[in-house]
Design an enzyme around this catalytic site. Structure first.
Site, PDB file in Angstrom:
ATOM      1  N   TYR A 239       0.842  -1.211   0.000  1.00 55.91           N
ATOM      2  CA  TYR A 239       0.000   0.000   0.000  1.00 55.91           C
ATOM      3  C   TYR A 239       0.874   1.257   0.000  1.00 55.91           C
ATOM      4  CZ  TYR A 239      -3.658   3.130   1.926  1.00 55.91           C
ATOM      5  OH  TYR A 239      -4.554   4.151   2.148  1.00 55.91           O
TER       6      TYR A 239
ATOM      7  N   LYS B 134       1.103   4.128  -2.816  1.00 53.10           N
ATOM      8  CA  LYS B 134       0.740   5.515  -2.502  1.00 53.10           C
ATOM      9  C   LYS B 134       1.888   6.468  -2.821  1.00 53.10           C
ATOM     10  CE  LYS B 134      -3.527   5.098  -1.101  1.00 53.10           C
ATOM     11  NZ  LYS B 134      -4.579   5.397  -2.092  1.00 53.10           N
TER      12      LYS B 134
HETATM   13  N1  LIG Z   1     -10.108   6.399   5.127  1.00 45.08           N
HETATM   14  C1  LIG Z   1      -8.917   6.898   5.406  1.00 45.08           C
HETATM   15  O1  LIG Z   1      -8.659   7.402   6.514  1.00 45.08           O
HETATM   16  C2  LIG Z   1      -7.828   6.878   4.365  1.00 45.08           C
HETATM   17  C3  LIG Z   1      -6.525   7.195   4.769  1.00 45.08           C
HETATM   18  C4  LIG Z   1      -5.525   7.260   3.789  1.00 45.08           C
HETATM   19  C5  LIG Z   1      -5.845   6.998   2.462  1.00 45.08           C
HETATM   20  N2  LIG Z   1      -7.119   6.659   2.116  1.00 45.08           N
HETATM   21  C6  LIG Z   1      -7.402   6.387   0.711  1.00 45.08           C
HETATM   22  O2  LIG Z   1      -8.622   6.992   0.328  1.00 45.08           O
HETATM   23  C7  LIG Z   1      -9.275   6.182  -0.651  1.00 45.08           C
HETATM   24  C8  LIG Z   1     -10.686   5.851  -0.232  1.00 45.08           C
HETATM   25  O3  LIG Z   1     -10.666   5.083   0.948  1.00 45.08           O
HETATM   26  P1  LIG Z   1     -11.975   4.760   1.805  1.00 45.08           P
HETATM   27  O4  LIG Z   1     -11.529   4.822   3.202  1.00 45.08           O
HETATM   28  O5  LIG Z   1     -13.123   5.575   1.331  1.00 45.08           O
HETATM   29  O6  LIG Z   1     -12.175   3.209   1.402  1.00 45.08           O
HETATM   30  P2  LIG Z   1     -13.524   2.321   1.169  1.00 45.08           P
HETATM   31  O7  LIG Z   1     -13.107   0.914   1.334  1.00 45.08           O
HETATM   32  O8  LIG Z   1     -14.647   2.856   2.013  1.00 45.08           O
HETATM   33  O9  LIG Z   1     -13.883   2.610  -0.373  1.00 45.08           O
HETATM   34  C9  LIG Z   1     -13.078   2.183  -1.428  1.00 45.08           C
HETATM   35  C10 LIG Z   1     -13.960   1.861  -2.599  1.00 45.08           C
HETATM   36  O10 LIG Z   1     -13.111   1.484  -3.720  1.00 45.08           O
HETATM   37  C11 LIG Z   1     -13.772   0.446  -4.431  1.00 45.08           C
HETATM   38  N3  LIG Z   1     -12.808  -0.319  -5.234  1.00 45.08           N
HETATM   39  C12 LIG Z   1     -11.853  -1.168  -4.785  1.00 45.08           C
HETATM   40  N4  LIG Z   1     -11.187  -1.722  -5.815  1.00 45.08           N
HETATM   41  C13 LIG Z   1     -11.721  -1.199  -6.962  1.00 45.08           C
HETATM   42  C14 LIG Z   1     -11.441  -1.372  -8.353  1.00 45.08           C
HETATM   43  N5  LIG Z   1     -10.463  -2.198  -8.758  1.00 45.08           N
HETATM   44  N6  LIG Z   1     -12.171  -0.680  -9.243  1.00 45.08           N
HETATM   45  C15 LIG Z   1     -13.155   0.184  -8.829  1.00 45.08           C
HETATM   46  N7  LIG Z   1     -13.463   0.367  -7.527  1.00 45.08           N
HETATM   47  C16 LIG Z   1     -12.762  -0.314  -6.594  1.00 45.08           C
HETATM   48  C17 LIG Z   1     -14.414  -0.394  -3.342  1.00 45.08           C
HETATM   49  O11 LIG Z   1     -15.469  -1.221  -3.848  1.00 45.08           O
HETATM   50  C18 LIG Z   1     -14.898   0.671  -2.344  1.00 45.08           C
HETATM   51  O12 LIG Z   1     -16.240   1.020  -2.579  1.00 45.08           O
HETATM   52  C19 LIG Z   1      -8.364   4.963  -0.863  1.00 45.08           C
HETATM   53  O13 LIG Z   1      -7.514   5.172  -1.962  1.00 45.08           O
HETATM   54  C20 LIG Z   1      -7.566   4.914   0.411  1.00 45.08           C
HETATM   55  O14 LIG Z   1      -6.336   4.248   0.260  1.00 45.08           O
HETATM   56  C21 LIG Z   1      -8.111   6.579   3.041  1.00 45.08           C
END
Ligand SMILES: NC(=O)c1ccc[n+]([C@@H]2O[C@H](COP(=O)([O-])OP(=O)(O)OC[C@H]3O[C@@H](n4cnc5c(N)ncnc54)[C@H](O)[C@@H]3O)[C@@H](O)[C@H]2O)c1
Length: 304
Positions: free
Chosen positions: A164, A168
């Site tokens: 990851y 990133k």
């Molecule tokens: N939530 C946090 O605090 C946090 C922190 C750092 C980074 N992020 C990043 O933010 C982004 C969103 O995270 P989140 O927390 O909303 O996650 P989440 O799991 O709630 O949502 C991610 C979505 O991506 C979809 N997805 C996964 N693989 C896919 C693919 N191959 N094609 C299309 N869709 C796909 C999933 O079905 C899901 O609905 C991610 O990139 C994550 O790494 C989140």
């Protein structure tokens, strides 16, 4: 509904849940027509379903907005292209793409398998490339557009998420490359490192000192998609959004240098010069890790 994005067409990956869903809803509420992409998978990327993207399209429609669903896997070239094609066939243009889709497969590096490495890098890094690739070809011709990638504070390194973290970090370099390569065509590229309560962040074992809601991140992304951000010349940047906090990251640069003065460097000469003059730039994450280990030994839930 506001009109911050009136007349714009925006495509969002991973828009079925969490932060992507909040971005899609906020963009629609601000007047954008939205392509809602989501493969509808579990946190580890398994068990796809198209219902997740379709549900958000219904939500946008119920609120008076306009959206179409694309339930493709954006880690494939065809998936990225279909999302861009859906914007063009449904709405005739594409002003912004937001690559939010992501999965997690945690494992210590010394135990990590290829099946844990490849899909994580493919979803995050290649999944940003497939969309940027297809979208930038359209935006170059339009001579306008906004590309937004999603990174994480963990691009600095992660104990149990080398896959990851590497993806990133790659997204940041991809965003900077897009910003450089597309500048003369009027296209901007930026990255967002969010901290928000979602199913993905629910598994973090530490007490996060700074965290917010997906809607906080969505408001920031709407601004980045707007003409105001373009007019302010915002490109090639990495921003953290964590609840009430927004922060900009430094551009990487050389910190200190030494030059060989008596012929080429030798290992002996480097051993003499390096520690005292060039030195090291201490890793903040290493200090944080040490503090967490102390807290864990004391039986407390560590803070981050
Ligand atoms: N939530 C946090 O605090 C946090 C922190 C750092 C980074 N992020 C990043 O933010 C982004 C969103 O995270 P989140 O927390 O909303 O996650 P989440 O799991 O709630 O949502 C991610 C979505 O991506 C979809 N997805 C996964 N693989 C896919 C693919 N191959 N094609 C299309 N869709 C796909 C999933 O079905 C899901 O609905 C991610 O990139 C994550 O790494 C989140």
């Amino acid at each position: 509904m506001g009109n911050f994005l009136a007349g714009k067409v925006v495509a969002v990956t991973g828009a079925g849940r969490g932060i992507g869903r909040a971005v899609a809803l906020a963009a629609a509420a601000e007047g954008a027509k939205v392509v809602v992409n989501d493969y509808g998978v579990a946190v580890d990327g398994a068990s796809p379903t198209s219902e997740v993207a379709e549900a958000v399209v219904k939500e946008i429609g119920a609120a008076g907005g306009d959206a179409v669903a694309v339930a493709d896997d954006i880690s494939t070239m065809a998936g990225g292209q279909r999302m861009v094609d859906a914007a063009l066939s449904s709405y005739g243009r594409l002003d912004g793409v937001v690559c939010v889709a992501g999965i997690l497969r945690e494992r210590m590096l010394f135990n990590m398998t290829e099946e844990e490495w490849d899909p994580v890098v493919a979803t995050h890094l290649k999944g940003t490339f497939t969309v940027f690739r297809a979208a930038s070809a359209v935006m170059r011709k339009q001579r306008a557009g906004t590309l937004i990638g999603f990174t994480s504070g963990n691009h600095q390194g992660s104990v149990s998420q080398a896959n990851y973290s590497a993806a990133k970090g790659g997204i940041i370099s991809l965003v900077r490359s897009a910003a450089l390569g597309l500048h003369k065509y009027g296209v901007t590229a930026n990255a967002v490192a969010p901290v928000a309560r979602t199913r993905m962040s629910a598994g973090v074992p530490t007490e996060l000192a700074e965290i917010g809601e997906p809607e906080d991140v969505a408001a920031f992304v709407v601004y980045l998609l707007s003409d105001g951000a373009r007019d302010a010349g915002i490109t090639g940047q990495v921003y953290t959004v964590a609840g009430p906090k927004i922060a900009v990251w430094a551009q990487p640069r050389e910190l200190r240098a030494a030059y060989a003065s008596e012929g080429p460097w030798t290992p002996e000469r480097i051993a003499e010069v390096l520690p005292g003059s060039v030195g090291v730039d201490p890793m903040p994450m290493l200090a944080q890790l040490a503090a967490m280990e102390v807290a864990a030994r004391a039986g407390e839930r560590p803070n981050a």
